[in-house]
Design a protein around this motif. Structure first.
Motif, short mmCIF file in Angstrom:
data_model
loop_
_atom_site.label_atom_id
_atom_site.label_comp_id
_atom_site.label_asym_id
_atom_site.label_seq_id
_atom_site.Cartn_x
_atom_site.Cartn_y
_atom_site.Cartn_z
N UNK A 116 38.78 52.28 38.06
CA UNK A 116 38.14 51.00 38.33
C UNK A 116 39.10 49.87 38.03
N UNK A 117 39.13 48.91 38.93
CA UNK A 117 39.98 47.75 38.70
C UNK A 117 41.42 47.91 39.17
N UNK A 118 41.73 49.08 39.74
CA UNK A 118 43.10 49.29 40.25
C UNK A 118 43.47 48.23 41.28
N UNK A 119 42.57 48.01 42.23
CA UNK A 119 42.86 47.04 43.29
C UNK A 119 43.16 45.67 42.70
N UNK A 120 42.36 45.31 41.69
CA UNK A 120 42.52 44.01 41.04
C UNK A 120 43.91 43.89 40.41
N UNK A 153 36.58 38.64 37.11
CA UNK A 153 36.62 38.87 38.56
C UNK A 153 35.31 39.48 39.03
N UNK A 154 34.84 40.49 38.30
CA UNK A 154 33.59 41.16 38.66
C UNK A 154 32.43 40.15 38.60
N UNK A 155 32.46 39.28 37.59
CA UNK A 155 31.40 38.27 37.44
C UNK A 155 31.39 37.32 38.64
N UNK A 156 32.57 36.86 39.05
CA UNK A 156 32.64 35.93 40.18
C UNK A 156 32.21 36.61 41.48
N UNK A 160 48.14 36.90 41.97
CA UNK A 160 49.59 36.78 41.80
C UNK A 160 50.09 37.67 40.65
N UNK A 161 49.14 38.24 39.88
CA UNK A 161 49.54 39.16 38.82
C UNK A 161 49.67 38.51 37.46
N UNK A 162 49.16 37.26 37.34
CA UNK A 162 49.27 36.58 36.06
C UNK A 162 48.03 36.76 35.19
N UNK A 163 46.98 37.39 35.74
CA UNK A 163 45.77 37.64 34.94
C UNK A 163 45.30 39.06 35.24
N UNK A 164 45.66 39.99 34.37
CA UNK A 164 45.36 41.39 34.66
C UNK A 164 44.69 42.10 33.48
N UNK A 165 44.24 41.33 32.49
CA UNK A 165 43.62 41.97 31.32
C UNK A 165 42.21 42.46 31.67
N UNK A 166 41.62 43.23 30.75
CA UNK A 166 40.25 43.69 30.94
C UNK A 166 39.29 42.50 31.05
N UNK A 167 39.57 41.44 30.29
CA UNK A 167 38.72 40.25 30.35
C UNK A 167 38.83 39.60 31.73
#
Lengths: 337, 337
Positions: free
Chosen positions: B240-244, B285-288, B273-280
């Motif tokens: 899960x979240x790989x695409x992200x 992303x999921x929330x939006x 762009x790869x500057x936000x990739x943490x679990x948070x």
């Protein structure tokens, strides 16, 4: 260095010139097909393919398809598309090899994967490979499709075998010959053989051209592998010492190891395992290979296969193509770069 | 989580069971061909290929070749070899995808390239790809060869296009549909279409099966891409979240970005762009995506294509195969894992 090579009379310093002259017109058509068929709506594809395809390779394989057709005095033009197809298979293989090897120079140039990344190299390789089959399908000969799909599978299996042999000091000369027979010679053989299919010649002529290509391919690869350790060879070309640092088991190493004493074998075990990869280690490797005449022995093996290539086409009528193909075999084993 | 899914009556909870039952016998033959043809004297080849091939994939594509043949009431067995050929193309693509993506889970399993290394994955992929063409050549239909070599080139170009779109926040829905049409749907379409070639049906029936496969493939990929951001979906399957994290532009992101306000768009720009990739960041992303109903909108698009798939085969006689293929399309869009 090339300065070491004493210029000899033309006859004694074989060249590729006759092959280049013989195939020049045909190669114009082949190159036009290559340029046309590497196009795509996705700009990265022609950019990356063009980097490699215009990168100064000799295009030996399509030239061999053309010269084989000329040897048979074939008058049509079906072989142009098929020669392009062969070059696409070769280019796809090169793109994937760079990813596999991680080498940082190819023919002295930065390889595509270091400029465009491994992902693009893998995928554009796949694209060119697919395109090569599209070209074959357009030609429509199931026999050619069989020869080239089989060659492709053999090449891939040979590359996997080479990967498995990497860093394995116990690799034998027999296994090494099996690997280069698959990864290099299979496509040389197929490139020549398909000319006989297109010219609708008998099985025996197919086999003769196959044997020419196969032996020539082995000779070429042997000399390539010798040059990587040849202290007298030109410094140009692929990064000197790549094979050493990658722990590739090529014939110069196999012979130096077999002929070495216990201390030398200990060095080779360490080096091939990847524990000795400095410039000094490479110099020591070159010294040991020289001590045991392993470059010259490798070149001698190459001359054996070049002679077999020449004899394989001995049954065909002597013409300009046969002359050029004979000289190409002599050129293959006299190269110092 | 699956506990969220309220069990419905069989009819309203479509399944793949009818397709599995319809193709069970044929798939035994196909699987035997696959096992036989992935063999090689080089042990790493069957080891690596076996890892993927026995890895629990649904084998949708060969099942579609078989069900398409059953839809046409084709009585021969040529399609078994060709179905194996299709699966080899798919497996080769998966091996190369893993190298391209660098993902660390595939269907919850460690991908081959992390176990055997990128070089082996590239080369065994090439081997399987070549083998797939050898199988086609054995069958001997130039029409099938044309369909599958073209599909292979389209797939590779689609993958390159996807690579180019990666981390590009401005990727449009149209471009995304073009990418999944190429990288996923082209092989679904070809898998179905070749059954009509083998059964010697008219061009219109070929086109109908092509359209079924193409629309089904798009629906499948849309739902896969929805699931990667679906907070209610099963946690199993691919990471899960790989695409992200890979900055892949899939429809949920495209829609959430298009529907978002300025602050949200700034978040997406940074994330892709790869500057936000943490679990948070993933949780945000999921929330939006939830806020803008982008998963549900993606599923709605998928239902559109599934319906087109069903209608594409509306002209064929209703039989068990048509039933199974209709239900497979409904299954594709009801999946939650």
């Amino acid at each position: 260095m090339s300065a070491d090579v004493i210029p000899l009379r033309r006859k004694e310093q074989p060249s590729l010139d006759p092959l280049l002259a013989l195939t020049a017109n045909g190669m114009n058509s082949v190159n036009a097909i290559i340029l046309d068929r590497m196009q795509s709506e996705i700009p990265l594809i022609p950019t990356l393919a063009g980097h490699l395809i215009s990168g100064g390779g000799k295009r030996m394989r399509p030239m061999l398809t053309l010269s084989s057709a000329a040897l048979l005095e074939y008058e049509g033009d079906r072989h142009h598309k098929l020669a392009a197809s062969v070059e696409f298979i070769h280019t796809a293989t090169l793109l994937h090899d760079d990813v596999v090897d991680g080498s940082d120079l190819r023919r002295g140039k930065k390889p595509a994967n270091l400029i465009f990344g491994n992902p693009a190299s893998v995928l554009v390789g796949d694209f060119l490979f697919s395109r090569s089959f599209e070209l074959m399908v357009e030609d429509g000969s199931l026999k050619v499709l069989k020869i080239l799909s089989n060659a492709s599978a053999v090449i891939a299996a040979g590359e996997v075998d080479q990967l498995t042999a990497q860093r394995q000091i116990e690799t034998s000369e027999e296994r090494y010959l099996g690997i280069i027979g698959a990864k290099t010679a299979a496509l040389f053989a197929a490139a020549c053989r398909i000319a006989a299919v297109v010219a609708e010649r008998a099985e025996a002529e197919e086999q003769a051209l196959d044997a020419y290509g196969r032996n020539l391919g082995i000779a070429f690869q042997l000399v390539d592998d010798a040059i990587d350790y040849d202290s007298s060879a030109d410094e140009m070309g692929k990064g000197r010492g790549d094979d050493f640092r990658e722990g590739k088991m090529t014939l110069p190493v196999i012979l130096a190891y077999a002929r070495g004493d216990e201390a030398e074998r200990a060095f080779w075990k360490d080096a091939i395992a990847g524990r000795r990869t400095s410039d000094e280690d490479l110099a020591e490797a070159v010294r040991l290979i020289e001590k045991h005449d392993a470059v010259e022995a490798t070149r001698e093996r190459a001359r054996h296969f070049a002679q077999r290539a020449i004899d394989a086409i001995g049954g065909f009528r002597q013409n300009a193509a046969r002359d050029a193909m004979e000289e190409a075999a002599l050129f293959a084993v006299s190269r110092r770069f």
